[in-house]
Design an enzyme around this catalytic site. Structure first.
Site, PDB file in Angstrom:
ATOM      1  N   GLU A   1     103.878  27.245 119.383  1.00 45.16           N
ATOM      2  CA  GLU A   1     104.132  27.035 117.956  1.00 45.16           C
ATOM      3  C   GLU A   1     105.436  26.262 117.765  1.00 45.16           C
ATOM      4  OE1 GLU A   1     102.714  29.932 114.716  1.00 45.16           O
ATOM      5  OE2 GLU A   1     104.891  29.922 114.422  1.00 45.16           O
TER       6      GLU A   1
ATOM      7  N   HIS B   1     106.777  46.498 104.674  1.00 44.46           N
ATOM      8  CA  HIS B   1     107.539  46.331 105.911  1.00 44.46           C
ATOM      9  C   HIS B   1     108.472  47.522 106.113  1.00 44.46           C
ATOM     10  CE1 HIS B   1     110.295  44.375 108.811  1.00 44.46           C
ATOM     11  NE2 HIS B   1     109.320  43.513 109.019  1.00 44.46           N
TER      12      HIS B   1
END
Length: 382
Positions: free
Chosen positions: A120, A243
């Site tokens: 990536e 989260h």
């Protein structure tokens, strides 16, 4: 001929999701010994991905501490990697994306004169403080890496403009490979509320919000806009896997808890997240990975950030930047929830991030680089 020892290093949930299919692809290659070193920068969320994909670490640095800082993450990764490299003796270390684990893993490989492959590679916003610290992490890794595995042609062009001349491969994004193994029509969730939602009769909006640069006023704007979207649209069910960051959890409780049809749940394992996304109507997120995953499933994405390092999705029409202002988020969210034509235009756009064969291309490129394959693998250019 000795097997190539290729060590994949990752430490967070998003990294693990995208690296898991690559670790498996390398393991299936006869001439490669696939090694796995985890830093556990995010312990609990990482472990759930390892379990979903059936991965076992050859080395676990277990660095996570309560309220860890960027400095402690980086320094503990560096010192831990010393022992891992000395013991496992890799020919190449693969790092993914842009986390502190990514940077520290690449830097440690450089200190030990081990080659680095950057999975990536080439994503850019050209604002070193957004995303923070990711933009600088990935730029620093570019200076260290030997091979660059770019999801798209645009990522490759970024590297070429920066003077990288060799070792660039366009592969597609490995997250599309991961989705092929996790999404199923008959999937049952372990989180009970997800099994009871009416995905056909209601509009389920999947939300994530956790980035450091959104702490403070931007996060307040985002969450109050999300709250009002739910209040103003009675056919909407908003699902927010919150989260584990204490800052994020406190904000979610402050601005969203108790709002009708808003479901605050714990973070989901990778397979549950993928299957929830597949059933959702719309995704609203400040995550990077979801901008790639959701379009592959035909889901429009509103990005809750000022900019994105994934302009291909914006150009393709699968993703739109909503920013971090209350009025913009509310307006764009309402448009997609109420305007069928606007929704269809995004839902039917072509995903630019791959065909599910990125891991094969990366493994081929590694074998070619080390002289184990005669022909350079072709770039993925849809």
């Amino acid at each position: 001929m000795d097997k190539l020892r290729i060590m994949s290093v990752f430490g967070t949930r998003p990294e693990a999701i995208k690296m898991a299919p690559l670790v498996k692809e390398l393991k299936n290659r006869e001439g490669i010994e696939s090694l796995c070193c985890v830093t556990a920068q995010h312990r609990q969320m990482l472990d759930s991905v390892m379990e979903v994909f059936g991965l076992v670490a050859d080395c676990d640095l277990d660095i996570m501490t309560p309220r860890q800082t960027l400095s402690t993450i980086t320094s503990k990764c560096l010192t831990g990697m010393d022992g891992a490299i000395e013991r496992l003796k890799p020919d190449m270390i693969l790092v993914h994306g842009d986390t502190s684990t990514t940077f520290a893993g690449a830097l440690s490989a450089f200190y030990h004169q081990v080659k680095v492959g950057h999975v990536e590679a080439g994503l850019r916003t050209y604002d070193k403080y957004s995303p923070f610290p990711e933009e600088m992490n990935r730029k620093l890794v570019t200076q260290i890496a030997d091979l660059y595995f770019c999801p798209t042609k645009n990522n490759r062009d970024n590297l070429l403009r920066e003077g990288v001349k060799d070792g660039i491969f366009v592969t597609g994004n490995t997250v599309i490979d991961a989705l092929k193994t996790t999404v199923r029509d008959d999937y049952r969730f372990s989180t009970d509320v997800l099994n009871t939602l009416d995905y056909d009769g209601r509009k389920v909006v999947l939300v994530t919000c956790h980035r450091r640069e959104n702490y403070g006023e931007p996060m307040k704007n985002i969450m109050t806009a999300l709250r009002d979207l739910a209040v103003q649209n009675e056919d909407v069910e908003l699902v927010y896997p919150v989260h584990l960051s204490p800052v994020v959890r406190e904000a979610a409780q402050t601005y969203l808890a108790g709002t009708p049809r808003v479901h605050l749940i714990d973070p989901l394992p990778a397979d549950e997240m993928h299957n929830l996304m597949a059933r959702a109507y719309l995704v609203m997120t400040d995550s990077g990975g979801l901008q790639e995953e959701a379009p592959a499933l035909g889901k429009p994405v509103l990005v809750l950030r000022r900019e994105t390092e994934r302009p291909e999705a914006v150009e393709a029409g699968t993703v739109a930047l909503a920013g971090v202002r209350y009025d913009d988020i509310l307006r764009m969210g309402n448009e997609l929830l109420r305007d069928k034509n606007a929704y269809a235009k995004m839902a039917h756009a072509v995903n630019p991030y791959g065909d599910g064969n990125a891991c094969r291309r990366i493994a081929d490129a590694i074998e070619w680089h080390f002289g184990r394959r005669s022909e350079r693998p072709a770039d993925y250019l849809p």
